[in-house]
Write a protein that holds these residues in place. Structure first.
Motif, PDB file in Angstrom:
ATOM      1  N   VAL A  19      29.114  86.127  41.285  1.00 54.14           N
ATOM      2  CA  VAL A  19      28.083  85.081  41.253  1.00 54.14           C
ATOM      3  C   VAL A  19      26.704  85.660  41.541  1.00 54.14           C
ATOM      4  O   VAL A  19      25.736  85.393  40.810  1.00 54.14           O
ATOM      5  CB  VAL A  19      28.429  83.960  42.258  1.00 54.14           C
ATOM      6  N   LEU A  20      26.587  86.459  42.601  1.00 48.74           N
ATOM      7  CA  LEU A  20      25.277  87.030  42.926  1.00 48.74           C
ATOM      8  C   LEU A  20      24.840  88.047  41.876  1.00 48.74           C
ATOM      9  O   LEU A  20      23.640  88.168  41.571  1.00 48.74           O
ATOM     10  CB  LEU A  20      25.330  87.684  44.306  1.00 48.74           C
ATOM     11  N   GLY A  21      25.793  88.780  41.295  1.00 47.16           N
ATOM     12  CA  GLY A  21      25.444  89.695  40.202  1.00 47.16           C
ATOM     13  C   GLY A  21      24.936  88.951  38.985  1.00 47.16           C
ATOM     14  O   GLY A  21      23.957  89.369  38.339  1.00 47.16           O
ATOM     15  N   ALA A  22      25.584  87.844  38.652  1.00 47.88           N
ATOM     16  CA  ALA A  22      25.118  87.021  37.532  1.00 47.88           C
ATOM     17  C   ALA A  22      23.729  86.459  37.808  1.00 47.88           C
ATOM     18  O   ALA A  22      22.896  86.358  36.897  1.00 47.88           O
ATOM     19  CB  ALA A  22      26.109  85.889  37.273  1.00 47.88           C
ATOM     20  N   ALA A  23      23.448  86.095  39.073  1.00 45.52           N
ATOM     21  CA  ALA A  23      22.122  85.601  39.421  1.00 45.52           C
ATOM     22  C   ALA A  23      21.060  86.685  39.209  1.00 45.52           C
ATOM     23  O   ALA A  23      19.974  86.411  38.677  1.00 45.52           O
ATOM     24  CB  ALA A  23      22.109  85.125  40.874  1.00 45.52           C
ATOM     25  N   ALA A  24      21.389  87.922  39.596  1.00 46.81           N
ATOM     26  CA  ALA A  24      20.441  89.031  39.382  1.00 46.81           C
ATOM     27  C   ALA A  24      20.235  89.298  37.901  1.00 46.81           C
ATOM     28  O   ALA A  24      19.095  89.534  37.448  1.00 46.81           O
ATOM     29  CB  ALA A  24      20.964  90.282  40.091  1.00 46.81           C
ATOM     30  N   ILE A  25      21.315  89.243  37.121  1.00 49.32           N
ATOM     31  CA  ILE A  25      21.180  89.412  35.668  1.00 49.32           C
ATOM     32  C   ILE A  25      20.345  88.287  35.080  1.00 49.32           C
ATOM     33  O   ILE A  25      19.532  88.495  34.157  1.00 49.32           O
ATOM     34  CB  ILE A  25      22.577  89.472  35.013  1.00 49.32           C
TER      35      ILE A  25
END
Length: 526
Positions: A19-25
């Motif tokens: 989830v946090l990786g998708a937010a950064a992307i």
């Protein structure tokens, strides 16, 4: 001096990382995809896919969990079935919220302002609207909020819990201020939410400092051990515990920490209100359970006065003030305050059954909340020239909705009946298991107050149902309200209707799963 590289078990953190990786992307997509329409589609797809993928990974972890769970980051986080259950609930709310964020009217209008960085009503905002600008940053902001809430459910350290609190709070402060219409109300709600949120964070941090001063640690289990063994510091320990609980009760929206709720709910874009009302309550309840049962369980008797007082005040104030509301979003805001009281009823005496009862209660409440606000997004005012305006949120505007759109009115009636706890709805089962948990600890006077408050609350829910089905449209107002059929919003309504019905009629499988998750792995003890 040698430095030992810490070993981190990354696999148990996979749902949060996704989830946090998708937010950064998503932030990178904001920078490189220039066309608003394309950016919106890409970010919506990214958000839904990442949230569904994270939920699937969490479900696999649940099924394959070795023993009681896994301790991560040297005891600062614990991934057990309790944490995974809450994470899946929050991810479901996040996915439905993302669909609502992307919903549009038939005329192509979305819920968010085209340019959030300018003052309401300015020429810049009008120009941005004409050029088709879109604030697509709402998707990565929502992902950051979901990621912070997921951390909130599994953190076992007071300082790390404060960090998680800020990770999911800061995006919400921004999202509340981005309404397309009623911009000043939106800004007012966001400002109150931010200022009071900062105050509650300070209370929480001060309480954590007091507990650290008394016990010498911020880890939940070692704080619990310190409470049991330290002598002569009872006032310091009790003051710290009350302040920490107060910070969490603010996020729950309980009295007297509730004053931000009506303004934030009314002023925020309705999809944000739906997401915030469902997911924030779930995250706050999860953290409250873990703090209470792991860190402060030794103070169960001393804290009982706080829980009883706040629960009774929340149920009474939420119910009484909701009775006199004429604005639908404010009515549901005060209803949420009453539900915060019902949640606290299950915590009275810290019963073991609350660990399985409250996840079910929050799942049933969150689905009904998301569905109710999804319906609100589709009932809109119509101008004299026939143009569709903002949501029709005055109660009188809902008169005769059953004739205009039987499907939407029926769905709204189902959600209201679930809020009221009527049998064969998810809300009834949720209240039954929550109140049963309190009864197991002998808190029958509190349950009695809760039952009376539920009966009184049924009045303002039924009042809206009567307006929709048994009241004619006022003469001359036949064309003042229009039902806008948004495919994404309708999908959310359909999904939540199915969820509320299934959880009300056949709750057994889900209750069994939550009973399986009703165990906390005590982080530091292993």
């Amino acid at each position: 001096m040698s430095f030992v590289t810490p070993e981190i078990a990354w696999a148990p953190l996979a749902p949060v990382i996704i989830v946090l990786g998708a937010a950064a992307i998503g932030i990178l997509i904001e920078s490189f995809v220039r066309t608003p329409a394309t950016r919106r589609i890409v970010l919506l797809t990214l958000s839904v896919v990442s949230l569904v993928a994270a939920a699937a990974v969490a479900a696999v972890q649940w099924a394959t969990l070795d023993g009681a769970g896994t301790i991560v980051l040297d005891g600062m986080m614990t991934v057990d079935r309790q944490a995974l259950a809450w994470q899946i609930v929050i991810l479901v709310f996040g996915a439905l919220g993302a669909l609502l964020f992307a919903a549009r009217t038939r005329a192509g209008e979305e819920a968010f302002t085209p340019l959030g960085s300018v003052a309401p009503g300015t020429a810049e905002e009008t120009l941005a609207r004409r050029k088709g600008f879109q604030v697509t940053e709402v998707f990565p902001l929502a992902l950051f909020a979901v990621g912070g809430m997921m951390l909130f459910t599994s953190v076992t350290d007071l300082i790390f819990l404060f960090v998680a609190l800020e990770v999911f709070s800061l995006p919400l402060y921004i999202l509340v201020a981005l309404a397309r219409r009623r911009r000043f109300l939106s800004h007012e709600g966001a400002l109150k939410y931010f200022l009071l949120g900062a105050f509650s964070s300070a209370l929480f941090l001060f309480g954590a400092a007091l507990l650290y001063g008394a016990t010498g640690d911020t880890n939940f289990v070692r704080v619990s051990e310190g409470i049991a063994t330290v002598t002569g510091l009872d006032p310091l320990i009790l003051s710290g515990a009350v302040l920490v609980m107060s910070g969490l009760l603010f996020k729950l929206g309980a009295v007297p920490f509730h004053s931000w709720t009506p303004d934030a709910y009314q002023g925020a874009p309705t999809p944000v209100t739906a997401f915030m009302a469902a997911a924030t309550k779930a995250a706050a309840t999860a953290a409250l359970l873990r703090v209470s049962y792991e860190a402060l369980h030794g103070l169960a008797w001393e804290l009982s006065w706080l829980i009883w007082t706040v629960a009774i005040l929340s149920m009474l104030l939420g119910t009484v003030v909701a009775l006199v509301q004429t604005e639908l979003k404010r009515m549901l805001a005060y209803s949420s305050i009453a539900h915060a009281g019902f949640i606290l009823v299950a915590l009275a005496g810290f019963p073991a059954d609350a660990l399985s009862a409250l996840p079910f209660y929050l799942l049933s409440y969150g689905l009904a909340t998301l569905g109710a606000f999804a319906v609100i997004t589709q009932v809109r005012e119509r101008g004299e020239d026939g143009t569709v305006l903002g949501e029709a949120t005055r109660l009188g505007q809902w008169a005769g909705l059953g004739h205009r759109s039987p499907w939407l009115a029926g769905a709204m009636a189902l959600f209201l009946l679930s809020f009221a706890g009527i049998p064969l709805t998810a809300g009834f089962v949720g209240k039954f298991v929550a109140f049963s948990a309190a009864m197991s600890e002998g808190a029958w006077p509190l349950v009695l107050v809760a039952v009376i408050a539920s009966a009184a609350a049924a009045f303002f829910y039924v009042r809206l149902i009567v307006l929709m089905f048994l009241t004619d449209v006022p003469e001359g107002q036949e064309d003042a309200v229009e039902v806008d059929h948004s495919p994404l919003a309708r999908a959310v309504v359909a999904i939540t209707v199915i969820g509320v019905v299934l959880l009300g009629i056949v709750p057994g499988p889900v209750l069994s799963l939550f009973e399986n998750a009703g165990v906390l792995l005590l982080g530091a003890a292993g």
